[in-house]
Design an enzyme around this catalytic site. Structure first.
Site, short mmCIF file in Angstrom:
data_model
loop_
_atom_site.label_atom_id
_atom_site.label_comp_id
_atom_site.label_asym_id
_atom_site.label_seq_id
_atom_site.Cartn_x
_atom_site.Cartn_y
_atom_site.Cartn_z
N VAL A 193 0.84 -1.22 0.00
CA VAL A 193 0.00 0.00 0.00
C VAL A 193 0.87 1.26 0.00
O VAL A 193 1.80 1.38 0.80
CB VAL A 193 -0.92 0.03 1.24
CG1 VAL A 193 -1.51 1.41 1.45
CG2 VAL A 193 -2.04 -0.99 1.09
N HIS A 194 0.60 2.16 -0.93
CA HIS A 194 1.34 3.42 -0.95
C HIS A 194 0.43 4.58 -1.33
O HIS A 194 -0.31 4.52 -2.29
CB HIS A 194 2.55 3.34 -1.89
CG HIS A 194 2.25 2.87 -3.28
ND1 HIS A 194 2.00 1.54 -3.59
CD2 HIS A 194 2.17 3.54 -4.45
CE1 HIS A 194 1.80 1.42 -4.89
NE2 HIS A 194 1.88 2.62 -5.44
N LEU A 195 0.55 5.63 -0.52
CA LEU A 195 -0.22 6.86 -0.75
C LEU A 195 0.62 7.81 -1.60
O LEU A 195 1.75 8.16 -1.23
CB LEU A 195 -0.54 7.52 0.61
CG LEU A 195 -1.17 8.91 0.56
CD1 LEU A 195 -2.56 8.87 -0.06
CD2 LEU A 195 -1.21 9.53 1.96
#
Length: 338
Positions: free
Chosen positions: A255-257
């Site tokens: 997961v990466h913002l």
DNA sequence: GTTCTAGAAC
DNA sequence: GTTCTAGAAC
């Protein structure tokens, strides 16, 4: 046999506005920097031989014939040192560059550079390749043995060497980290699609938004808050607008913002997929994701996401349709030159 | 994710 | 003829 690896200190000349990929400065070898396709400088005021640069033995690099460093005008043919933190302007306060150092693993006898054919390019200032993998692309590990005829049957490609696992390696690398705390780490996107483009990643292994539940609500809020802090700390004076969000169908695992400035002024933005992944509903606003997890307990994505990537190019500021990427990029200039 | 390049589009 | 895209390969 024990693997023998030497750590080399490599120096990079980095264009501050991301107009082109960083230029490698080999140790005690000079590299010409000036008006060229590589630097994307076409300004006639800039000589083709504007300066010769090389890494010296210390924590700085050496140049001959630059115009100014930190607004101090340098005389012709004067040798100067450029240290980390100082800004080099190639000509007339334009074309800002800084230097960055990086450790690079090198196995003796096996160069770190892959040979690549390039049609009739005799330019000595060839764009160097980053050796450490951030967002994907490069080999995260050096080969310790030259390729043999028979295949290593046990070598499962998709374990950790695969490009889609690149973020896991990058986030652990202290040199890539822009910010970190107990819950998250922030790194610069290796192929930024705008002047500022960071990724906020949780230390916890969460493969994608599909695995996110209400238990992660506070984490998602923290990731958002950290994204805003990084903007304030590193781009506070830029006046640029930012968006924080997730790709509906990310290519990279973990997961990466995305925290990305809205100039979209970057040579790494090259195709329709790049554009539409940040400028259609393919880009899921961080706040909307947080709200959805709070309300529904999970993240669901509407059908038809892959199709969004093929939509015609539309300016995110004025909605104008543009027929090609080069024309979109030309159009975008009038929004950021204000 | 990026790179490379054939051939479509201009 | 050149520019640009899109799909395969990595």
């Amino acid at each position: 046999a024990p693997e023998c690896v030497i750590m080399m200190r490599v120096c990079w000349l980095v264009r501050q506005d991301n107009r082109h990929q960083r230029i490698k400065l080999p140790h005690l070898e000079t590299v010409m920097v000036g008006r060229s396709p590589e630097t994307k400088i076409a300004d006639k005021k800039c000589s083709r031989q504007q300066g010769n640069w090389s890494q010296d033995c210390g924590d700085y690099c050496v140049g001959v014939n630059p115009t100014s460093i930190d607004s101090v005008i340098i005389g012709k043919d004067q040798e100067v040192k450029l240290q980390p933190g100082q800004v080099l302007y190639l000509v007339n306060e334009l074309y800002p560059y800084i230097i960055e150092f990086e450790e690079e693993a090198k196995s003796p006898g096996l160069g770190t550079h892959r040979k690549r054919k390039r049609s009739g390019n005799s330019d000595p200032t060839e764009t160097a390749e980053p050796s450490t993998g951030l967002e994907p692309g490069s080999n995260p590990r050096q080969r310790s043995v030259p390729p043999k005829k028979e295949k290593d049957a046990s070598a499962k490609k998709e374990s950790l060497g695969h490009w889609s696992q690149g973020l896991k390696i990058s986030m652990e690398d202290p040199k890539m980290q822009v910010y970190k705390d107990e819950q998250v780490v922030v790194i610069k996107d290796k192929y930024p699609k705008a002047r500022f483009h960071w990724l906020v990643l949780p230390w916890a292994s969460i493969s994608s938004l599909k695995a996110v539940t209400r238990e992660h609500l506070e984490l998602l809020r923290h990731m958002h808050a950290v994204g805003e802090k990084v903007i304030a700390d590193f781009a506070g004076s830029s006046k640029l607008r930012f968006r924080l969000g997730y790709h509906a169908i990310p290519s990279m695992s973990h997961v990466h913002l995305h925290v990305i400035s809205q100039d979209f002024d970057s040579p790494c933005l090259k195709n329709k997929k790049h554009w539409n992944s940040f400028n259609t509903e393919y880009f899921l606003e961080s706040q909307a994701v947080i709200d959805m997890v709070q309300e529904a307990g999970r993240v669901t994505v509407r059908d038809g996401m892959p199709e969004l990537l093929k939509l015609p190019l539309r300016c995110h500021e004025c909605q104008q349709l543009l027929p090609s990427i080069p024309q979109l990029k030309e159009h975008l200039r009038k929004h950021w030159s204000k």
